[in-house]
Design an enzyme around this catalytic site. Sequence first.
Site, mmCIF file in Angstrom:
data_model
loop_
_atom_site.group_PDB
_atom_site.id
_atom_site.type_symbol
_atom_site.label_atom_id
_atom_site.label_comp_id
_atom_site.label_asym_id
_atom_site.label_seq_id
_atom_site.Cartn_x
_atom_site.Cartn_y
_atom_site.Cartn_z
ATOM 1 N N GLU A 69 -19.743 22.178 -13.726
ATOM 2 C CA GLU A 69 -20.248 20.858 -14.191
ATOM 3 C C GLU A 69 -19.214 19.702 -13.588
ATOM 4 O OE1 GLU A 69 -21.499 21.099 -18.930
ATOM 5 O OE2 GLU A 69 -19.943 22.854 -18.320
ATOM 6 N N THR A 102 -40.386 26.237 -7.889
ATOM 7 C CA THR A 102 -40.749 25.013 -7.549
ATOM 8 C C THR A 102 -41.131 24.165 -8.661
ATOM 9 O OG1 THR A 102 -43.031 25.052 -7.299
ATOM 10 C CG2 THR A 102 -41.859 25.336 -5.255
ATOM 11 N N HIS A 103 -40.419 23.053 -9.102
ATOM 12 C CA HIS A 103 -40.845 22.072 -10.047
ATOM 13 C C HIS A 103 -39.930 22.722 -11.298
ATOM 14 C CE1 HIS A 103 -43.905 19.823 -7.983
ATOM 15 N NE2 HIS A 103 -44.098 21.188 -7.584
ATOM 16 N N SER A 159 0.799 -1.057 0.098
ATOM 17 C CA SER A 159 0.092 0.201 0.017
ATOM 18 C C SER A 159 0.722 1.293 -0.087
ATOM 19 C CB SER A 159 -0.914 0.065 1.312
ATOM 20 O OG SER A 159 -0.140 -0.111 2.565
ATOM 21 N N LYS A 163 -18.630 30.060 -27.764
ATOM 22 C CA LYS A 163 -19.102 29.320 -26.519
ATOM 23 C C LYS A 163 -18.292 30.078 -25.149
ATOM 24 C CE LYS A 163 -21.661 26.416 -25.573
ATOM 25 N NZ LYS A 163 -21.465 24.921 -25.783
ATOM 26 N N SER A 219 -14.925 26.739 -26.260
ATOM 27 C CA SER A 219 -14.986 25.550 -27.261
ATOM 28 C C SER A 219 -14.211 25.345 -28.112
ATOM 29 C CB SER A 219 -16.415 25.381 -27.709
ATOM 30 O OG SER A 219 -16.617 24.523 -28.765
HETATM 31 N N1 ARG Z 1 -1.251 -1.456 5.347
HETATM 32 C C1 ARG Z 1 -1.976 -2.112 6.411
HETATM 33 C C2 ARG Z 1 -3.346 -1.403 6.056
HETATM 34 O O1 ARG Z 1 -3.553 -0.227 5.640
HETATM 35 C C3 ARG Z 1 -1.420 -1.786 7.842
HETATM 36 C C4 ARG Z 1 -1.828 -2.970 8.646
HETATM 37 C C5 ARG Z 1 -1.394 -4.134 8.277
HETATM 38 N N2 ARG Z 1 -1.860 -5.370 9.129
HETATM 39 C C6 ARG Z 1 -1.518 -6.219 8.793
HETATM 40 N N3 ARG Z 1 -1.788 -7.343 9.943
HETATM 41 N N4 ARG Z 1 -1.355 -6.850 7.904
HETATM 42 O O2 ARG Z 1 -4.263 -1.725 6.737
#
Ligand code: ARG
Length: 458
Positions: free
Chosen positions: A289, A154-155, A22, A282, A276
């Site tokens: 948006e 309204t509407h 991660s 435009k 545009s």
């Molecule tokens: N990277 C993990 C998370 O974001 C941290 C916790 C990981 N814990 C484990 N027991 N693998 O959740």
Amino acid sequence: MKLWSGRFSKNTNKLLDDFNSSISFDQRLYKQDILGSIAHATMLGKQNIISKDDSVLISNTLKDILNDIETGNVQFNVQSEDIHMNIEKILIDRIGNIGKKLHTARSRNDQIALDMRMYVKEEIVNIDKLLKTLQKTLLTLAKANTITIMPGYTHLQRAQPITFAHHLLAYFEMFKRDRDRLSDTLKRTDILPLGSGALASTTYPIDRGFVAESLNFSAISINSLDAVSDRDFCIELINTLSLIMMHLSRFSEEIVLWCSYEFKFIELDDAYSTGSSIMPQKKNPDIAELVRGKTGRVYGDLLGLLTTLKGLPLAYNKDMQEDKEATFDAIDTVKMCLPIFTDMITTMKVNKKSMYKAASNGFLNATDAADYLVKKGLAFRDAHEIIGKLVLYCINNNLELKDLSLEEYQSISNVFEDDIFTIISLEECVNKRNIVGGPAIKTIEQTIESCEDYCSNS
Ligand code: ARG
């Protein structure tokens, strides 16, 4: 070598490293992770769980690492999986065996719960500030438009006259509720999970109160299983962010309508509009948006995280790593939308004449004409019927109620007198609505004052 490689006899597969890691998205938690670790290490030293010297060396090295990350001198590594193990690995590389003591009485499970809470707490404060700036902008605009009459709908059909200030202050109320929700979410986020360990707390004599105080948490969690598996605070935050986006999106939709050729109630500044590539004439409201469009992704973040968590047994499960991208994306999106939206409305031109003209056509004063008859003694249903007939007469003859002669009024009901013309003037329609919640100039001026008080006290 992985920090947990002891019970393994093989290296992990490369695909697994990429899949499991991660670090690409949780590296933004480096500051929270390091500050949390410093508080933890200090507590371990204070409690004699590790020596004072070790505790000081760990804390000082962590400070150096923080500084090195901030000056761009640290390279994170997918092999080390996440921000926690990346930093722990760097620490161990720098101070060897002493660094290996940091993770005593702690798990990544309570560590990540802590980091996320620290991060969310900070962002709640940041987003609240942005909302307050938007509210102040609304007040400035409202002040300049207390007598700017426009059609209320309204509407999406012209209904009754209001003022532009009244319309803007409707959004002030929405953002006020959003700020309330943020501060409410903050209360439940402001609870220290550290000390919950992997799931069942710890056997070491740690001092959770000390850590809570060092990290500025108001309370400590009381169930270790809950503390490591609770992501309610992320969901609550994204829920509040979804509502903020919903409010911005409704406002955006109105901006898009108002700057159309059909409405012409406002004109966006050139700096906040786009052209545009093919149509030279435009001028497009792309910001409004896009804000409207990005609302969908924040709802997606909310639904995604709710779904991720719905089937999880206690306590921590790796599914929970998915909380980060959803939470970060929702925060990033709102933090991007709020300032640009605020700038867009600060710089837009209000076309008071068009608003007034639109309010003058389409019988927005018909309710007031009916109320006039009621005040002269008729039952409201009968009054409604009479004015309905007059409106039909006007439609057939291409007239407005104000264009009719007194004779024409009296031909339908002899209750009408000359004062009907004052009663149906747009100014009168607006200013007669002077109860709390109404658009009358005086009422709105008072509302603006109390909104200003709210902004200076919150
Ligand atoms: N990277 C993990 C998370 O974001 C941290 C916790 C990981 N814990 C484990 N027991 N693998 O959740």
